[in-house]
Scaffold this motif. Structure first.
Motif, PDB file in Angstrom:
ATOM      1  N   ALA A  10       0.802  -1.114  -0.007  1.00 48.25           N
ATOM      2  CA  ALA A  10       0.048   0.117   0.057  1.00 48.25           C
ATOM      3  C   ALA A  10       0.952   1.269   0.083  1.00 48.25           C
ATOM      4  CB  ALA A  10      -0.970  -0.034   1.249  1.00 48.25           C
ATOM      5  N   HIS A  11       0.216   2.302  -0.249  1.00 52.16           N
ATOM      6  CA  HIS A  11       1.129   3.432  -0.084  1.00 52.16           C
ATOM      7  C   HIS A  11       1.524   3.677   1.001  1.00 52.16           C
ATOM      8  CE1 HIS A  11       2.328   7.472  -1.429  1.00 52.16           C
ATOM      9  NE2 HIS A  11       1.948   7.485  -2.696  1.00 52.16           N
ATOM     10  N   SER A  12       3.143   4.314   1.135  1.00 50.86           N
ATOM     11  CA  SER A  12       3.302   4.658   2.564  1.00 50.86           C
ATOM     12  C   SER A  12       3.083   5.894   2.922  1.00 50.86           C
ATOM     13  CB  SER A  12       4.884   4.963   2.369  1.00 50.86           C
ATOM     14  OG  SER A  12       5.463   5.095   3.514  1.00 50.86           O
ATOM     15  N   VAL A  13       2.831   6.202   4.113  1.00 51.59           N
ATOM     16  CA  VAL A  13       2.300   7.447   4.641  1.00 51.59           C
ATOM     17  C   VAL A  13       3.690   8.069   5.870  1.00 51.59           C
ATOM     18  CG1 VAL A  13      -0.025   6.957   4.405  1.00 51.59           C
ATOM     19  CG2 VAL A  13       0.961   6.531   6.662  1.00 51.59           C
ATOM     20  N   PRO A  14       3.501   9.345   6.026  1.00 48.21           N
ATOM     21  CA  PRO A  14       4.495   9.898   6.906  1.00 48.21           C
ATOM     22  C   PRO A  14       4.248   9.188   8.462  1.00 48.21           C
ATOM     23  CG  PRO A  14       3.516  11.746   5.860  1.00 48.21           C
ATOM     24  CD  PRO A  14       2.813  10.706   5.435  1.00 48.21           C
ATOM     25  N   VAL A  15       5.372   8.839   9.115  1.00 44.90           N
ATOM     26  CA  VAL A  15       5.219   8.052  10.240  1.00 44.90           C
ATOM     27  C   VAL A  15       4.431   8.988  11.323  1.00 44.90           C
ATOM     28  CG1 VAL A  15       7.424   6.676   9.974  1.00 44.90           C
ATOM     29  CG2 VAL A  15       7.370   8.995  11.102  1.00 44.90           C
ATOM     30  N   GLN A  40       5.242   1.400  -0.370  1.00 44.78           N
ATOM     31  CA  GLN A  40       5.761   1.883  -1.653  1.00 44.78           C
ATOM     32  C   GLN A  40       5.350   3.230  -1.755  1.00 44.78           C
ATOM     33  OE1 GLN A  40       3.517  -1.219  -4.258  1.00 44.78           O
ATOM     34  NE2 GLN A  40       3.561   0.737  -5.518  1.00 44.78           N
ATOM     35  N   SER A  41       5.850   4.003  -2.771  1.00 45.36           N
ATOM     36  CA  SER A  41       5.681   5.193  -3.435  1.00 45.36           C
ATOM     37  C   SER A  41       5.878   6.493  -2.334  1.00 45.36           C
ATOM     38  CB  SER A  41       4.280   5.260  -3.891  1.00 45.36           C
ATOM     39  OG  SER A  41       4.307   4.292  -4.791  1.00 45.36           O
ATOM     40  N   ALA A  42       6.683   6.261  -1.452  1.00 49.50           N
ATOM     41  CA  ALA A  42       7.139   7.318  -0.588  1.00 49.50           C
ATOM     42  C   ALA A  42       7.819   8.277  -1.320  1.00 49.50           C
ATOM     43  CB  ALA A  42       7.866   6.641   0.774  1.00 49.50           C
ATOM     44  N   PRO A  43       7.906   9.628  -0.886  1.00 46.06           N
ATOM     45  CA  PRO A  43       8.853  10.461  -1.829  1.00 46.06           C
ATOM     46  C   PRO A  43      10.446  10.553  -1.089  1.00 46.06           C
ATOM     47  CG  PRO A  43       7.466  11.542  -0.211  1.00 46.06           C
ATOM     48  CD  PRO A  43       6.948  10.064  -0.337  1.00 46.06           C
ATOM     49  N   PRO A  44      11.364  11.115  -1.699  1.00 40.83           N
ATOM     50  CA  PRO A  44      12.576  10.893  -1.063  1.00 40.83           C
ATOM     51  C   PRO A  44      12.806  12.025  -0.147  1.00 40.83           C
ATOM     52  CG  PRO A  44      12.598  12.124  -3.326  1.00 40.83           C
ATOM     53  CD  PRO A  44      11.369  11.620  -3.022  1.00 40.83           C
ATOM     54  N   TYR A  45      11.839  12.399   0.790  1.00 40.79           N
ATOM     55  CA  TYR A  45      12.182  13.310   1.715  1.00 40.79           C
ATOM     56  C   TYR A  45      11.323  12.833   2.958  1.00 40.79           C
ATOM     57  CZ  TYR A  45       7.914  15.396  -0.431  1.00 40.79           C
ATOM     58  OH  TYR A  45       6.665  15.352  -0.979  1.00 40.79           O
ATOM     59  N   GLY A  46      11.745  13.451   4.299  1.00 40.66           N
ATOM     60  CA  GLY A  46      10.872  13.184   5.365  1.00 40.66           C
ATOM     61  C   GLY A  46      10.977  11.578   5.931  1.00 40.66           C
ATOM     62  N   GLU A  47      10.250  11.391   6.671  1.00 43.22           N
ATOM     63  CA  GLU A  47      10.320   9.970   7.588  1.00 43.22           C
ATOM     64  C   GLU A  47       8.933   9.292   7.207  1.00 43.22           C
ATOM     65  OE1 GLU A  47      11.180   7.799  11.733  1.00 43.22           O
ATOM     66  OE2 GLU A  47      11.110   9.983  11.832  1.00 43.22           O
ATOM     67  N   TRP A  48       9.061   8.513   6.156  1.00 41.19           N
ATOM     68  CA  TRP A  48       7.973   7.852   5.769  1.00 41.19           C
ATOM     69  C   TRP A  48       7.748   6.122   6.360  1.00 41.19           C
ATOM     70  CZ3 TRP A  48       3.982   9.691   2.295  1.00 41.19           C
ATOM     71  CH2 TRP A  48       4.245  10.904   1.803  1.00 41.19           C
ATOM     72  N   LEU A  49       6.568   5.666   6.535  1.00 41.56           N
ATOM     73  CA  LEU A  49       6.303   4.326   6.852  1.00 41.56           C
ATOM     74  C   LEU A  49       7.217   3.326   6.095  1.00 41.56           C
ATOM     75  CD1 LEU A  49       4.791   2.805   8.995  1.00 41.56           C
ATOM     76  CD2 LEU A  49       2.947   2.606   7.123  1.00 41.56           C
ATOM     77  N   GLY A  50       7.873   2.298   6.757  1.00 35.64           N
ATOM     78  CA  GLY A  50       8.682   1.149   6.046  1.00 35.64           C
ATOM     79  C   GLY A  50       8.162  -0.099   6.558  1.00 35.64           C
ATOM     80  N   PRO A  51       8.648  -1.109   6.121  1.00 36.43           N
ATOM     81  CA  PRO A  51       9.854  -1.134   5.148  1.00 36.43           C
ATOM     82  C   PRO A  51       9.613  -0.984   3.573  1.00 36.43           C
ATOM     83  CG  PRO A  51       9.231  -3.386   5.798  1.00 36.43           C
ATOM     84  CD  PRO A  51       8.543  -2.458   6.724  1.00 36.43           C
ATOM     85  N   THR A  52      10.194  -0.633   2.779  1.00 38.37           N
ATOM     86  CA  THR A  52       9.855  -0.408   1.515  1.00 38.37           C
ATOM     87  C   THR A  52       9.459  -1.606   0.715  1.00 38.37           C
ATOM     88  OG1 THR A  52      12.203  -0.471   0.746  1.00 38.37           O
ATOM     89  CG2 THR A  52      11.242   1.855   1.346  1.00 38.37           C
ATOM     90  N   ILE A  53       9.018  -1.746  -0.415  1.00 40.63           N
ATOM     91  CA  ILE A  53       8.715  -2.920  -1.096  1.00 40.63           C
ATOM     92  C   ILE A  53      10.188  -3.390  -1.660  1.00 40.63           C
ATOM     93  CG2 ILE A  53       7.837  -1.504  -3.232  1.00 40.63           C
ATOM     94  CD1 ILE A  53       5.959  -3.953  -3.595  1.00 40.63           C
ATOM     95  N   GLU A  54      10.686  -2.638  -2.054  1.00 40.55           N
ATOM     96  CA  GLU A  54      12.173  -3.018  -2.527  1.00 40.55           C
ATOM     97  C   GLU A  54      12.979  -3.734  -1.631  1.00 40.55           C
ATOM     98  OE1 GLU A  54      10.819   0.855  -4.748  1.00 40.55           O
ATOM     99  OE2 GLU A  54      10.851  -0.018  -2.834  1.00 40.55           O
ATOM    100  N   THR A  55      13.136  -3.117  -0.436  1.00 38.69           N
ATOM    101  CA  THR A  55      13.707  -3.858   0.841  1.00 38.69           C
ATOM    102  C   THR A  55      13.245  -5.128   0.844  1.00 38.69           C
ATOM    103  OG1 THR A  55      14.243  -1.668   1.811  1.00 38.69           O
ATOM    104  CG2 THR A  55      14.308  -3.645   3.001  1.00 38.69           C
TER     105      THR A  55
END
Length: 293
Positions: A170-175, A206-221
């Protein structure tokens, strides 16, 4: 009281000239740099965005499907990131004589930065129309049709093989804005996994922008870890999204596929619902239930 149904969608660029205003809206008024625009254009080029009418008109297709299911002709459609789209929809609703609006976002899960953004913009626009009341359906993922759609399509891929792992994303969101979002995503994944008798599955963002602290882990990881642990087949289940668009066709089908296939493993993805009648029936049921209250 007359009540209008307002279907809300994210929107998508139809021409290359749409990219700057589209991304500027997504980024809260910050226009992309020339370098960023080149990258974005290349991604949309890669998925055939500019020649694919289905991608460009997905919202309209979903609206028609919903009208058929509900047996009505007065559903209004508005996009969050197309200029003046929501303002124009509200004006059309007012001009038609409605005094109440029932809104629903195509996204099935509520998040403050996702569905919440539509609500905040609607409320701001309606400040000019004090006689119009607003009721929002914030989420509808718990409908049986939603679970059935993803379960049946996943089952078609024979996901219970020993060397296969299914990744629900699902789409990541800021923590700082998580709220119940993770709980709902996990609950939905558990329902689908139980229905399909999955042995190996997990969730990712997925789809978190490259700034700020976003929910993980990423799908790539998560994919990389699964491959390290011996997975030979990865099935992506992007059930936090509803249709084919750049975050699926590029981020999943190109970037994630590349990570998987470079190791010799197999990449597969569950088809997106788009305007599928079973999937849209979940949304229709949520609307009927709210209307009948």
């Amino acid at each position: 009281m007359k009540q209008a149904i307002l279907l809300l969608s994210f929107g998508t660029p139809c021409e290359k000239s749409d990219l700057v205003p589209y991304m500027t809206s997504i980024r809260h008024g910050k226009a992309p740099s020339e370098g960023e625009l080149e990258v974005l254009t290349a991604r949309y080029d890669a998925i055939g965005q500019w020649d694919n009418v289905n991608l460009q008109t997905m919202g309209e297709q979903q609206k028609k499907s919903l009208e058929t299911l509900l047996g009505v002709e007065d559903i209004y459609l508005a996009y969050l990131h197309k200029p003046h789209s929501m303002e124009q929809a509200i004006k059309a609703i007012v001009d038609a004589g409605y005094t109440s609006i029932l809104s629903i976002v195509t996204s099935p899960f509520y998040s403050v930065v996702g569905t919440g953004a539509y609500e905040r913009k609607l409320q701001a626009i309606l400040q000019e129309y004090s006689h119009i009341s607003l009721d929002n359906i914030q989420s509808w993922w718990d409908r049986s049709q939603f679970i059935e759609y993803w379960s049946s399509r996943l089952a078609n891929l024979n996901p219970t093989q020993a060397d296969t792992i299914c990744i629900f994303s699902a789409h990541s969101v800021p923590v700082t804005t998580v709220g119940d979002y993770v709980f709902h995503i996990t609950s939905a994944a558990e329902k689908i996994a139980e229905r399909v008798n999955l042995n190996h599955w997990c969730t990712a963002w997925q789809s978190a922008p490259p700034y700020g602290e976003w929910l993980g882990p990423t799908i790539e990881t998560v994919i990389e870890q699964a491959l390290l642990e011996g997975a030979k087949r990865i099935i992506c289940v992007p059930f936090g999204f509803v249709s084919d668009h750049v975050e699926i066709l590029y981020d999943n089908d190109i970037l994630c596929r590349r990570i998987v296939e470079v190791t010799g493993a197999v990449y597969e993805r569950v088809p997106m619902p788009n305007g599928n009648a079973l999937f849209m029936a979940g949304m229709a049921e949520a609307i009927k239930e709210r209307i009948n209250k």
